[in-house]
Design a protein around this motif. Structure first.
Motif, short mmCIF file in Angstrom:
data_model
loop_
_atom_site.label_atom_id
_atom_site.label_comp_id
_atom_site.label_asym_id
_atom_site.label_seq_id
_atom_site.Cartn_x
_atom_site.Cartn_y
_atom_site.Cartn_z
N PHE A 20 0.81 -1.24 -0.15
CA PHE A 20 0.01 0.03 -0.14
C PHE A 20 0.89 1.29 0.12
O PHE A 20 0.85 2.29 0.63
CB PHE A 20 -1.13 0.01 1.22
CG PHE A 20 -2.15 -1.12 0.89
CD1 PHE A 20 -3.06 -0.77 0.26
CD2 PHE A 20 -1.83 -2.35 1.40
CE1 PHE A 20 -4.23 -1.64 0.17
CE2 PHE A 20 -2.79 -3.40 1.19
CZ PHE A 20 -3.91 -3.14 0.51
N PRO A 33 -9.37 5.77 4.80
CA PRO A 33 -9.35 4.97 3.80
C PRO A 33 -8.21 5.35 3.02
O PRO A 33 -7.58 6.18 3.12
CB PRO A 33 -10.70 5.68 3.09
CG PRO A 33 -11.66 6.34 4.18
CD PRO A 33 -10.50 6.70 5.22
N PRO A 34 -7.89 4.18 2.26
CA PRO A 34 -8.43 2.84 2.13
C PRO A 34 -8.08 1.91 3.44
O PRO A 34 -8.33 0.65 3.17
CB PRO A 34 -8.05 2.29 0.64
CG PRO A 34 -6.29 2.75 0.82
CD PRO A 34 -6.53 4.27 1.75
N PHE A 35 -7.39 2.11 4.24
CA PHE A 35 -6.72 1.25 5.39
C PHE A 35 -7.69 0.48 6.14
O PHE A 35 -7.68 -0.50 6.43
CB PHE A 35 -5.87 2.27 6.12
CG PHE A 35 -4.46 2.50 5.15
CD1 PHE A 35 -3.80 1.77 4.51
CD2 PHE A 35 -4.13 3.68 5.34
CE1 PHE A 35 -2.68 2.19 3.75
CE2 PHE A 35 -3.22 4.45 4.38
CZ PHE A 35 -2.52 3.42 3.76
N ASP A 36 -9.11 1.71 6.46
CA ASP A 36 -10.02 0.79 7.23
C ASP A 36 -10.57 -0.39 6.38
O ASP A 36 -10.91 -1.32 7.05
CB ASP A 36 -10.94 1.79 7.50
CG ASP A 36 -11.66 2.84 6.38
OD1 ASP A 36 -10.88 2.48 5.31
OD2 ASP A 36 -12.34 3.45 6.82
N ALA A 37 -11.00 -0.08 5.20
CA ALA A 37 -11.54 -1.07 4.34
C ALA A 37 -10.55 -2.27 4.00
O ALA A 37 -11.04 -3.63 4.31
CB ALA A 37 -11.77 -0.46 2.80
N VAL A 38 -9.39 -2.11 4.20
CA VAL A 38 -8.07 -3.22 4.08
C VAL A 38 -8.23 -4.02 5.24
O VAL A 38 -8.39 -5.32 5.36
CB VAL A 38 -6.59 -2.78 3.85
CG1 VAL A 38 -5.57 -3.82 3.89
CG2 VAL A 38 -6.64 -2.03 2.49
N ASP A 48 -7.21 -2.87 -5.02
CA ASP A 48 -8.79 -2.52 -4.68
C ASP A 48 -9.31 -3.63 -3.67
O ASP A 48 -8.68 -4.47 -3.58
CB ASP A 48 -9.62 -2.36 -6.01
CG ASP A 48 -9.82 -3.44 -6.92
OD1 ASP A 48 -9.60 -4.68 -6.33
OD2 ASP A 48 -9.90 -3.17 -8.02
N ALA A 49 -10.66 -3.27 -3.35
CA ALA A 49 -11.18 -4.19 -2.47
C ALA A 49 -11.31 -5.65 -2.90
O ALA A 49 -10.96 -6.46 -2.52
CB ALA A 49 -12.72 -3.61 -1.99
N ARG A 90 -1.30 -1.23 -4.21
CA ARG A 90 -2.40 -0.76 -3.90
C ARG A 90 -3.79 -1.49 -4.37
O ARG A 90 -4.33 -0.79 -5.34
CB ARG A 90 -2.56 0.89 -4.27
CG ARG A 90 -1.44 1.62 -3.59
CD ARG A 90 -1.47 3.19 -4.25
NE ARG A 90 -0.58 3.78 -3.66
CZ ARG A 90 -0.49 4.57 -2.47
NH1 ARG A 90 -1.57 4.12 -1.53
NH2 ARG A 90 0.38 5.13 -2.13
#
Length: 314
Positions: free
Chosen positions: A6, A63-68, A34-35, A32
């Motif tokens: 990331f 974001p985007p680390f919370d989604a990771v 995506d989800a 990096r």
């Protein structure tokens, strides 16, 4: 092995750049993702290594680390966290928005407070402290805390001589209890016996003395003058001080109640007693707001045992 990176490889520097360049040629690097790509990577993994953030994190994951983190947690695969699960504040155990749920955390040189303070501790799984070459001298002089675990507790135990008896193994005085809270007094006395005190005297309001005679087979009881509501009366102060003579340690506070008359008893005893003193429960509540009493203490030391609510009041 697959690496979800990331950060842009061209922007890496220092140790990060050196170790990136050491990656085996067969390593698949996805920059990096995506989800959807990350979820696919996780689904193929046998184990996931979390090295997203380290011990310096103190702000909420953006974001985007919370989604990771959510994607990794949702994978159902075992997670090994490097140093501390990403999203846990290493100094406080606070969760920075969301955090990795690790099965194993491998930390370096020494454990961190966040490994033991909740809610962060619940995210660490099994904890393994490993050596990575940090000089022991630095750990010795660095500020820190003592972890009271089984090994540390065992180191504090003094072996008994074969000639020891109850009179040579210390006499603990516990001042505790009130009507409705006899259990706190009984547990304190029985715990003192269990921990190795040769003799234990439990001083409690006479209103509950008969109950405590039944609940504390191995401890002696010392009935104190009771108030109308079944707490220790202010008239009992002289009796408590007289009972303290010849004892080795005093515990004060479990279940004694929180009315002003009892609080005044606690404050006077805490200031006057010369024994090493453990202040617990309502004993702590009695001195909150008047903590300067402890600066006038005659006791060689005082141990305080607050739970979070009592600590907040202190």
């Amino acid at each position: 092995m697959e690496l979800a990176l990331f950060a842009e490889p061209a922007g890496l520097a220092g140790d990060a750049k050196i170790n990136y360049e050491r990656l085996p040629a067969a390593t698949g690097v996805i920059v990096r993702p995506d989800a959807a790509s990350l979820a696919k990577l996780c689904s193929k993994a046998t184990v996931i290594v979390d090295a997203l953030f380290g011990t310096g994190l103190s702000t909420a994951l953006a974001p985007p680390f919370d989604a990771v983190v959510e994607a990794v947690n949702s994978s159902g695969k075992p997670i090994v966290a490097v140093d501390i699960p990403s999203g846990v504040d290493a100094s406080t155990g606070r969760i920075c928005g969301t955090a990795i749920n690790a099965a194993l955390t491998v930390t370096f040189a020494a454990a961190k407070l966040g490994h033991f303070l909740y809610p962060g501790a619940s995210h660490c799984g099994e904890l393994l402290v490993t050596d990575i070459g940090i000089p022991q001298e630095l750990l010795t002089v660095a500020p820190g805390v003592t972890l009271v675990d089984a090994a540390h507790s065992a180191s504090l135990l003094i072996p008994r001589r074969r000639t020891d008896h109850k009179g040579s193994s210390g006499h603990a005085l516990i001042v505790a209890g009130s009507v409705g809270k006899s259990g706190a007094a009984a547990m304190a006395a029985n715990s003192a016996v269990r921990s190795g005190a040769g003799l234990v005297t439990l001083a409690a309001p006479e209103a509950i003395n008969q109950i405590l005679e039944i609940k504390t087979t191995e401890a002696m009881t010392f009935p104190l003058a009771s108030s109308a509501c079944g707490t220790i009366s202010p008239d009992a102060i002289n009796a408590i001080m007289a009972c303290a003579a010849g004892k080795n340690v005093m515990a004060l506070g479990p279940g004694i109640g929180s009315d002003q008359a009892v609080a005044e008893v606690v404050r006077k005893i805490a200031e006057a007693v010369e024994l090493p003193l453990v202040l617990d429960a309502d004993g702590l509540n009695a001195i909150s707001g008047q903590i300067t009493i402890l600066s006038r203490r005659k006791a060689s030391f005082i141990i305080m045992t607050p739970h979070p609510g009592e600590m907040a009041r202190l």
